[in-house]
Design an enzyme around this catalytic site. Structure first.
Site, short mmCIF file in Angstrom:
data_model
loop_
_atom_site.label_atom_id
_atom_site.label_comp_id
_atom_site.label_asym_id
_atom_site.label_seq_id
_atom_site.Cartn_x
_atom_site.Cartn_y
_atom_site.Cartn_z
CD GLU A 124 -2.95 -1.16 2.31
OE1 GLU A 124 -2.73 -0.45 3.29
OE2 GLU A 124 -4.00 -1.81 2.17
CD GLU A 269 -3.41 -6.51 3.47
OE1 GLU A 269 -4.11 -5.79 4.23
OE2 GLU A 269 -2.19 -6.34 3.32
#
Length: 830
Positions: A124, A269
């Site tokens: 991220e 995720e």
């Protein structure tokens, strides 16, 4: 239920059969395996846990060799991660990327039997909260890793990807069809997407419906799940009755609009936490995860991508040492508890519920709790609880959490026990003054579990260092936070100067707020028992309690003279050792620097980064070599040293200081010709290890005059531009001398200079140059302390007023040294 799930599994196999043939992937949801735990299960137990539950894919956040070894011949496909802090090095060195791939992929694939399928480059990296930190390094790092895979002959088997948060795309309405990439990174995203497409690699995205619910009190709860929320959103005939589908297809539209509509997508995720927030509980977690897995098993995709989804649940096991900055729920994403036992019923498509880890040994059935007769009005309660929660895990306490129904006594007991267990049930970790006791009666109530920690290799570490740090921390907590907060406030008032002129946003209380009780300004200092082994805390017996007014006067009488004495003066701090490796001690140093700047001192931070350099050399499969305690630095090592110190450590420290409320500027010795280096006399043996030939502080003066904090790394170049690695103590001493500093402070991993090096109680509080030279001659100072003493003596001889060697393992030791008469180590005078 079992027959239904069996049918779904068969359909999954049928739907994915072609995919298995072409790509070699497996039918079965993957999991994320995080390792930020104080007492992690052994890798072999975790691998066995996954195999016993039919888990065939795992996503790792780092290339941990122990974990990769445990995955050998397990039949589990692996996505191995590269942390964000490696991106700078890998982006700037193809050689570094090749070494990383050789050590962490090729070695395990070719000979170790680890089925690595993906490399996740960063995690991220474009989160808006990072403020663009990794935007310039992510794509180059991705390209270099791909080039390294190609060179190694693994590019057809192992694919690169970048796990991205769903905030990299957005929709101008509630409809997915209005989706596109975020405007500030649009061009960069297209470059990355094109690169992935050209190399047959997938787009990886992390999607969290829980966060939608957590961030917006008005978000419809049912829309977060897969139960058919109505009315569904109609987007040109496609119905969206859950936020996952809508979020996923917003990405699909963003890809399609930009010419990459067929790029494969991995959901890196997805999951739901079980504690730490009113919406994080077993019921919601089971409902969400089972709902997603059931869809997964049937091969049902989204309206825009109706086929099977490739996904990894977040996460496998709870991690009690994760940062809770995003929220207390961060430590509770696991399907399993920290000990590998399941939290709730879940069918992963194997016709049965999940089973827990076997062979896990817990410590004894005993807990640390509040004494029945403890005085809740005691001034020791608030700081004791605050300390326990700061150094353990109290995220299950609070409104709507699993322990939210405890009364105040239960809350205090939970905090004490959490600290007790994390310190491996040491008796001395249950010595909160006059408040705590050890019991064999389980205090758990309902869903609130008072945990018992498991036996791991970490057991015993706290026996050596834990309680000593505890005692020092709690004393410092009361003396530092109350002492210096009040001092700063009163000093600024006395100057009739707005606080914002000194510091715009300094966090006075650097410790996380106590979820149970507030601090009391009337808290008395605690006494540290010198006789106790290990150290423990005890309440002063003879002294009468101070009134709030007396306590404030006592505080100010000690601190104000020091603030006034050092206001406007330059102090040079060399930062290293344990204070650099421990996140809590690092935060302590950063906040101390900012506070000193706030009250008018002019601090300069000098740093090295030996442990970090060693860490990166190890990752890149480069052997670290030392001679006579000094690093041998060849050209290849020097390149890594520069990248780590200048590009990573320095910028990290600058960012932390800025975040704490001051303004820092990062420099190396090469910037503005601040330092000119020359080769060490031992250059023939040590390579590019240098000394300071000349200091030109011109570049520093305007920064200091404008209340900036210079952060200087110990890399400098000679007259020909050749970089050298220089000892950070030496750099700090020479800078202090050139600037005419009032004080030089060296943070170390020892208490200071000891009269008897074998007796930690023989600390020399203050000594002059003549005295310390005699101690060296008499052999009382030796080893690694000699160069530090020599550095101090040299700086004093050049005009620095005092030089101190202090214990960086003690929280807020910097404030204790500068703003108290007690100090935190040894002060050497001219």
């Amino acid at each position: 239920m079992g027959l239904l799930e069996g049918a779904k599994l068969s359909r999954c196999i049928f739907l994915l059969f072609l995919n298995v043939l072409l790509l070699g992937s497996v039918c079965g949801i993957g999991v994320n395996w995080g390792t930020q735990a104080t007492h992690p299960l052994s890798p072999s137990k975790v691998v066995k846990l996954m195999r016993n539950n039919g888990i065939q894919k795992v996503k790792l956040f780092d290339a941990d060799p122990g974990i990769l070894d445990a995955l050998k011949k397990s039949g589990i496909q692996v996505m191995v991660g590269i942390p964000n802090d490696m991106l700078y090095t890998l982006a700037n060195s193809l050689q570094a990327a090749e070494k990383w791939v050789s050590k962490n992929v090729s070695a395990h694939v070719s000979s170790g039997g680890v089925d690595i399928r993906y490399i996740a480059v960063g995690n991220e990296p474009f989160l808006s909260t990072y403020n663009g930190t990794f935007e310039s390094t992510t794509l180059p790092a991705l390209q270099n890793i791909q080039a390294a895979l190609t060179k190694s002959g693994l590019s057809n088997r192992v694919k690169v990807t970048v796990p991205l948060n769903a905030d990299v795309y957005q929709s101008s309405s509630e409809k997915p069809s209005d989706g596109d990439f975020r405007t500030d990174i649009h061009d960069l995203m297209l470059q990355i997407v094109k690169f992935l497409n050209d190399n047959g690699a997938p787009f990886t995205v992390n999607i969290y419906p829980f966060i939608s619910l957590y961030a917006d009190a008005n978000f419809p709860v049912d829309y977060a799940f897969f139960s058919g929320f109505q009315p569904a959103i109609d987007d040109n005939g496609k119905a969206y009755d859950n936020v996952f589908d809508a979020n996923h297809d917003t990405l699909v539209w963003a890809l399609q609009k930009n010419g990459f509509g067929n790029l494969p997508i991995i959901v890196g995720e997805i999951g739901w936490p079980t504690d730490g927030d009113r919406n994080a509980n077993f019921v919601y977690a089971q409902k969400f995860n089972q709902g997603f897995i059931s869809r997964y098993a049937t091969g049902k995709g989204t309206p825009m991508r109706p086929g099977p989804i490739d996904a990894y649940l977040f996460s496998l096991i709870d991690e009690d040492n994760k940062s809770i900055q995003p929220g207390n729920f961060e430590r509770h994403w696991g399907v399993f508890y920290f000990d590998g036992q399941p939290k709730y019923e879940l069918n992963l498509g194997s016709n049965r519920g999940i089973t827990g880890a076997g062979g896990v040994d817990h410590l004894a059935k005993k807990w640390c709790v509040l004494k029945p007769n403890a005085n809740l009005n005691s001034d020791e309660v608030a700081p004791s609880v605050a300390y326990a929660c700061q150094n353990a895990d109290c995220t299950s306490l609070g409104y709507g959490t699993s322990c939210g129904n405890l009364d105040i006594k239960g809350n205090i007991s939970y905090a004490f026990n959490s600290y007790f267990q994390i310190n491996d049930q040491m008796d001395s970790a249950c010595k909160f003054p006059g408040l705590s006791m050890i019991t064999d009666k389980d205090p758990s109530a309902g869903n609130c579990r008072f945990k018992i920690i498991i036996q791991t290799d970490s057991a015993g570490i706290h026996e050596r260092i834990g309680v000593r740090v505890f005692a020092l921390n709690l004393s410092t907590l009361q003396r530092s936070l109350l002492h210096f907060t009040l001092s700063l406030t009163m000093f600024v008032v006395s100057l009739k100067t707005p606080l914002t002129n000194f510091c715009s946003s300094f966090p006075f209380f650097s410790i996380n707020p106590n979820p149970i009780l507030p601090f009391r300004s009337t808290t008395k200092p605690l006494a540290i028992s010198a006789a106790a082994t290990p150290l423990h805390l005890q309440t002063p017996a003879a002294a009468a309690p101070l009134t709030p007014a007396q306590f404030r006067v006592d505080i100010l009488s000690e601190s104000l003279p020091f603030i006034q004495k050092f206001r406007g003066k330059t102090i040079v701090v060399k930062y290293g050792g344990a204070a650099m490796k421990s996140p809590s001690l690092q935060a302590s140093v950063i906040n101390d620097l900012v506070l000193l700047s706030c009250v008018g001192l002019r601090p300069i931070l000098v740093h090295g980064g030996g442990p970090e350099i060693n860490h990166w050399l190890s990752r890149l499969n480069i052997q670290a070599v030392f001679r006579d305690g000094l690093r041998v630095t060849d050209a290849e090592t020097m390149e890594i040293v520069s990248m780590v110190l200048v590009g990573k450590v320095n910028k990290t420290l600058v960012s932390l200081i800025n975040k704490a409320g001051a303004t820092a500027v990062g420099l190396s010795g090469m910037d503005g010709r601040l330092l000119t280096a020359r080769p060490s006399p031992k250059a023939a043996d040590l390579g590019f290890v240098g000394e300071v030939a000349r200091v030109d502080p011109t570049i520093l003066r305007p920064l200091i005059d404008n209340n900036h904090i210079p952060v200087i790394t110990s890399v400098a170049a000679d007259e020909l531009g050749q970089p050298y690695n220089i000892n950070a103590d030496t750099v700090a001493g020479e800078l202090a001398a050139a600037l005419g500093a009032e004080k030089l402070i060296l943070l170390t991993d020892v208490a200071g200079i000891l009269e008897d090096k074998d007796d930690p109680k023989s600390l020399v509080k203050e000594i002059d140059i003549k005295g310390v030279k005699k101690m060296v001659e008499d052999g009382k100072v030796g080893g690694g302390m000699i160069p530090k003493v020599n550095c101090c003596v040299r700086s004093l001889a050049q005009g620095v007023i005092t030089a101190s060697i202090i214990d960086g393992r003690v929280p807020h030791s910097l404030l204790l040294e500068v703003l108290t008469d007690e100090g935190a180590g040894t002060m050497i005078t001219g």
